[in-house]
Design a protein around this motif. Structure first.
Motif, PDB file in Angstrom:
ATOM      1  N   ALA A   4      90.416 -12.291 -46.013  1.00 35.97           N
ATOM      2  CA  ALA A   4      89.382 -12.750 -45.070  1.00 35.97           C
ATOM      3  C   ALA A   4      90.018 -13.694 -44.054  1.00 35.97           C
ATOM      4  O   ALA A   4      91.043 -14.327 -44.328  1.00 35.97           O
ATOM      5  N   VAL A   5      89.388 -13.780 -42.886  1.00 31.15           N
ATOM      6  CA  VAL A   5      89.847 -14.724 -41.863  1.00 31.15           C
ATOM      7  C   VAL A   5      88.723 -15.729 -41.626  1.00 31.15           C
ATOM      8  O   VAL A   5      87.570 -15.351 -41.402  1.00 31.15           O
ATOM      9  N   MET A   6      89.100 -17.006 -41.710  1.00 29.88           N
ATOM     10  CA  MET A   6      88.088 -18.058 -41.533  1.00 29.88           C
ATOM     11  C   MET A   6      88.627 -19.088 -40.529  1.00 29.88           C
ATOM     12  O   MET A   6      89.831 -19.194 -40.316  1.00 29.88           O
ATOM     13  N   THR A   7      87.723 -19.827 -39.928  1.00 29.21           N
ATOM     14  CA  THR A   7      88.122 -20.923 -39.055  1.00 29.21           C
ATOM     15  C   THR A   7      87.010 -21.954 -39.064  1.00 29.21           C
ATOM     16  O   THR A   7      86.049 -21.830 -39.828  1.00 29.21           O
ATOM     17  N   ASP A   8      87.153 -22.982 -38.243  1.00 32.01           N
ATOM     18  CA  ASP A   8      86.018 -23.906 -38.095  1.00 32.01           C
ATOM     19  C   ASP A   8      85.453 -23.727 -36.691  1.00 32.01           C
ATOM     20  O   ASP A   8      86.046 -23.041 -35.849  1.00 32.01           O
ATOM     21  N   SER A  62      81.417 -35.084 -37.063  1.00 37.16           N
ATOM     22  CA  SER A  62      81.853 -35.092 -38.465  1.00 37.16           C
ATOM     23  C   SER A  62      82.331 -33.723 -38.909  1.00 37.16           C
ATOM     24  O   SER A  62      81.856 -32.691 -38.428  1.00 37.16           O
ATOM     25  N   GLN A  63      83.284 -33.766 -39.822  1.00 32.58           N
ATOM     26  CA  GLN A  63      83.851 -32.534 -40.377  1.00 32.58           C
ATOM     27  C   GLN A  63      82.871 -31.921 -41.369  1.00 32.58           C
ATOM     28  O   GLN A  63      81.972 -32.612 -41.855  1.00 32.58           O
ATOM     29  N   SER A  90      95.204 -31.550 -37.871  1.00 40.87           N
ATOM     30  CA  SER A  90      94.922 -32.511 -38.940  1.00 40.87           C
ATOM     31  C   SER A  90      95.149 -33.949 -38.480  1.00 40.87           C
ATOM     32  O   SER A  90      94.780 -34.889 -39.177  1.00 40.87           O
ATOM     33  N   GLY A  91      95.742 -34.106 -37.283  1.00 38.82           N
ATOM     34  CA  GLY A  91      95.907 -35.461 -36.747  1.00 38.82           C
ATOM     35  C   GLY A  91      94.630 -36.010 -36.130  1.00 38.82           C
ATOM     36  O   GLY A  91      94.535 -37.214 -35.871  1.00 38.82           O
ATOM     37  N   THR A  95      89.315 -31.822 -41.379  1.00 36.72           N
ATOM     38  CA  THR A  95      88.776 -30.507 -41.760  1.00 36.72           C
ATOM     39  C   THR A  95      89.786 -29.633 -42.524  1.00 36.72           C
ATOM     40  O   THR A  95      89.463 -29.061 -43.571  1.00 36.72           O
ATOM     41  N   CYS A  96      91.003 -29.557 -42.011  1.00 36.24           N
ATOM     42  CA  CYS A  96      92.006 -28.675 -42.628  1.00 36.24           C
ATOM     43  C   CYS A  96      92.285 -29.127 -44.071  1.00 36.24           C
ATOM     44  O   CYS A  96      92.312 -28.319 -45.007  1.00 36.24           O
TER      45      CYS A  96
END
Ligand code: MYR
Length: 280
Positions: A4-8, A62-63, A90-91, A95-96
């Motif tokens: 699967a491919v996911m992102t935010d 917010s994440q 991530s800086g 979320t990551c």
């Protein structure tokens, strides 16, 4: 192996494209006073910029919570063996890290959380590449190897009308000493080691945009095998003008228009413009 491919949500891949390509998404939120809105779910980009005109206080962002991410991964585990999930740097957001932590807890699916080290359609480029690769049966390790290759050539520069939001939200690094002078100019910003830092101090918006376009053209003169996105914060016409001027000179290059949605728009402010490109 089914991948699967996911992102935010901050990849800002339009819903239609997500649906067509089976891209799974976990949303970040903007919080106006005490009310949280999941971007791309509860609030559209248009509604966000409209709402911003009537509020006094800058919203917070917010994440996604670990609970929401876990639930999403549990759903995916019913259908897939693995998920490649691409996230904003991530800086600037946890979320990551949250996706990786949730992935360690969910059984029955291997979770590969990838730090794009930038955001918006730059992050989206990785996602769309993953879609193509997963569809042709590539394994997660092969997709991640391609991601690392993309990272070598990807470039993203952006500018804001006013640095105040970025500074207040604590997402501008390495500029404290320069801040007084930066506020008078239109600095070009970029990511270094996952953080947003000033690239160059430029006096006017026009000159800053020309400088970014100059860097893009230098790369396009080397090869037209590029994918380019012109990204805007509620300035679609300006982004389209940049795109068509560029296309006149480099008709072979693949270009697209992207947008700074609510979460990133909170930090950059209306009027921001960015350009991101990488070698296909
Ligand atoms: C969070 O609350 O976890 C999200 C924080 C997002 C900070 C966004 C800062 C601006 C990013 C600009 C990206 C430009 C890409 C071309």
């Amino acid at each position: 192996m089914k991948v699967a491919v996911m992102t935010d949500s901050t990849a800002y891949i339009p819903e239609q494209t997500r649906e067509k390509n089976n891209i799974h998404m976990v949303p970040l939120s903007v919080v106006f006073e005490d009310e949280a809105y999941r971007e791309e779910v509860d609030i559209s980009t248009g509604e966000f910029y409209q709402k911003m005109k009537s509020v006094q206080e800058l919203p917070k962002t917010s994440q996604p919570s670990i609970g929401v991410i876990t639930q999403k991964l549990e759903e995916l585990a019913k259908e897939y063996d693995a998920v490649v999930s691409v996230h904003l740097s991530s800086g600037i957001s946890g979320t990551c890290q949250a996706v990786q932590s949730a992935g360690d807890m969910v059984e029955g699916i291997d979770v590969y959380a990838y730090d794009s080290e930038l955001s918006c359609m730059g992050q989206g480029f990785y996602v769309l590449e993953a879609v193509r690769m997963a569809a042709s049966g590539k394994k997660p390790e092969e997709i991640l190897a391609r991601f690392d290759q993309i990272k070598q050539s990807i470039r993203a520069y952006f500018m804001v009308d006013d640095l105040t939001n970025l500074q207040r939200g604590g997402r501008l690094s390495g500029a404290q000493a320069l801040l007084g002078s930066l506020l008078q100019v239109k600095p070009i910003l970029h990511f270094v080691d996952k953080l947003i830092v000033p690239f160059e101090k430029i006096r006017t918006r026009k000159k800053a945009i020309n400088r970014i376009m100059g860097m893009l053209k230098e790369d396009a003169e080397q090869t037209q095998e590029l994918r380019v996105v012109f990204i805007h914060a509620n300035r679609e016409e300006a982004a389209k003008e940049l795109e068509s001027a560029f296309k006149e000179e480099f008709p072979e290059v693949e270009t697209t228009i992207g947008y700074f949605g609510p979460v990133i728009g909170t930090h950059l402010g209306e009027g921001a413009i960015g350009v991101c490109w990488y070698r296909k």
